[in-house]
Design an enzyme around this catalytic site. Structure first.
Site: not given
Ligand code: URA
Length: 423
Positions: A80, A159, A166, A181, A185
């Site tokens: 990621h 999320d 957010r 967050s 994932k």
């Molecule tokens: N990327 C994400 O998936 N979540 C965040 O809070 C910030 C960047």
């Protein structure tokens, strides 16, 4: 929920039960957005402890579908990036790692603002689909050893809601919320090990190495605490990565690297990341051997295998860009490139049509920027620095804006892509 907001506002630590209750109720639509945003703002000022962050992460994981990849043989490694400009790493890294027999089942995102998204870049290949159902996704990884698809709708439901909230309540830049967050994932996506590329600098979420380090450490601890081997690299995002910023041009640059070409530092960077991912899978390879999979066609063959499996048309990959408007920017003085500001250049690429200002914008796959010179390169008067592509007229103002993000001086410090490794 009012009690929880008041308690967080006063700086008290929430219990595991409270966090689980709040996230489950929010995902079920029983807590309104205005209360959740008040809570997020309280976290901005009061922070969260390591235990709270871990509980929040797992509560979010349990709020949606959890993918089980256990029927795919081998150690599955995911990757990621916290985002950047010209970030085509996944396009090269995933097939490179898969060419060593290590399965990569990756879910990626789309671009917004100055940052590009892997899904958009892949969709610039005619026919390529990123929408596979779970059975087809797993089958492809079993058969071909790699797949890159969009995140399933039901993954980490809480999320999805909280991140969108957010975004519009100025509560994105909070390290425990970013860490939970991202890691929720990654954990829900089912891989056994995770490489995190935490970008830092002008074009990144994190502006300082200290913040990037804190985010990286938080995420590495979260992953390892739930049994997913996790390593983070902190990487420089003060200038765009590689030469291409856009979609189809980034696919073209990725293919150059996959065929053993492209800029040497991009090749080295990706091979170093591949070495970490392979290590995470228990496959230990020297850097030379990893480079050889670029030069002997093994990684490129894997990329083509993925393109075909996801219905893309590989015969089209070498077609030149077909933008209606093309402008070249040349150097007005001699020296060394000292700066190519990633954020500014990313925003220019977006204005050319390569990115989205808002989620509903449609991307022009032919639009983008190719940088012919990078920080540290020596230039003479008249040398071409960049070519801009668009299907909208490229105004003199936009060209001037682009030029304002490039600086030429007498010398520049040596550039390093990987600043730190945190494991
Ligand atoms: N990327 C994400 O998936 N979540 C965040 O809070 C910030 C960047």
């Amino acid at each position: 929920m009012v009690d929880l907001i008041r308690s967080k506002r006063a700086g008290r630590e929430m219990t595991t039960d409270e966090i689980e209750w709040m996230i489950a109720r929010y995902a079920a639509g029983e807590i309104p957005d205005y209360q959740m945003s008040a809570w997020a703002m309280a976290v901005y000022f009061q922070g969260m402890t390591t235990r709270e962050t871990a509980d929040l992460t797992m509560a979010m994981v349990h709020s949606g579908e959890e993918i089980d990849l256990s029927d795919i043989l081998g150690v599955k490694v995911d990757k990621h990036s916290t985002g950047g400009v010209g970030d085509k790493v996944s396009l090269i890294l995933v097939p490179l790692v898969a060419s060593f027999g290590v399965p990569v089942a990756k879910m990626s995102g789309r671009g917004l603002g100055h940052t590009g998204g892997t899904l958009d870049k892949l969709e610039s290949i005619p026919g390529f689909t990123v929408e596979l159902d779970m059975a087809a996704f797993k089958e492809q990884v079993k058969t071909h050893g790699l797949a890159i698809i969009g995140q399933s709708e039901d993954l980490v439901k809480a999320d999805k809601l909280l991140y969108a909230l957010r975004d519009v309540t100025s509560t994105v830049d909070i390290i425990p919320l970013i860490a939970s967050s991202i890691m929720s994932k990654k954990i829900a996506s089912g891989s056994d090990a995770i490489l995190l590329d935490v970008t830092v600098g002008d074009g990144a979420f994190m502006q300082t190495v200290e913040d990037a380090r804190l985010l990286a450490r938080t995420m590495v601890n979260l992953g390892n605490a739930v049994g997913r081997r996790t390593v983070a690299v902190i990487t420089d995002m003060n200038q765009p990565l590689g030469e291409a910023i856009g979609n189809r041009n980034e696919i073209q640059e990725s293919i150059q690297v996959l065929q053993g070409g492209g800029r040497k530092e991009l090749q080295t960077f990706i091979c170093e990341l591949a070495q970490i991912m392979l290590d995470l899978a228990g496959v230990h390879k020297a850097l030379d051997e990893i480079v050889s999979h670029l030069t002997n066609g093994a990684a490129y063959a894997k990329f083509i295998e993925m393109v075909r499996a996801q219905h893309g048309k590989p015969e089209w990959l070498t077609e030149p860009l077909e933008a209606e408007f093309i402008k070249t920017v040349s150097c007005s003085k001699a020296g060394v490139i000292t700066k190519e500001a990633a954020l500014g250049i990313g925003l220019v690429a977006m204005k050319l049509g390569a990115g989205r200002a808002v989620k509903s914008d449609v991307i022009d796959f032919e639009a983008g920027i190719n940088l012919h010179k990078k920080v540290g390169d020596t230039v003479e008067v008249g040398d071409e620095i960049a070519t801009l592509y668009s299907n909208k007229p490229i105004t003199a103002e936009l060209l001037a804006e682009f030029e304002s993000f490039i600086e030429i001086g007498a010398s520049s410090a040596p550039h390093k892509e990987i600043l730190e490794i945190i494991d």
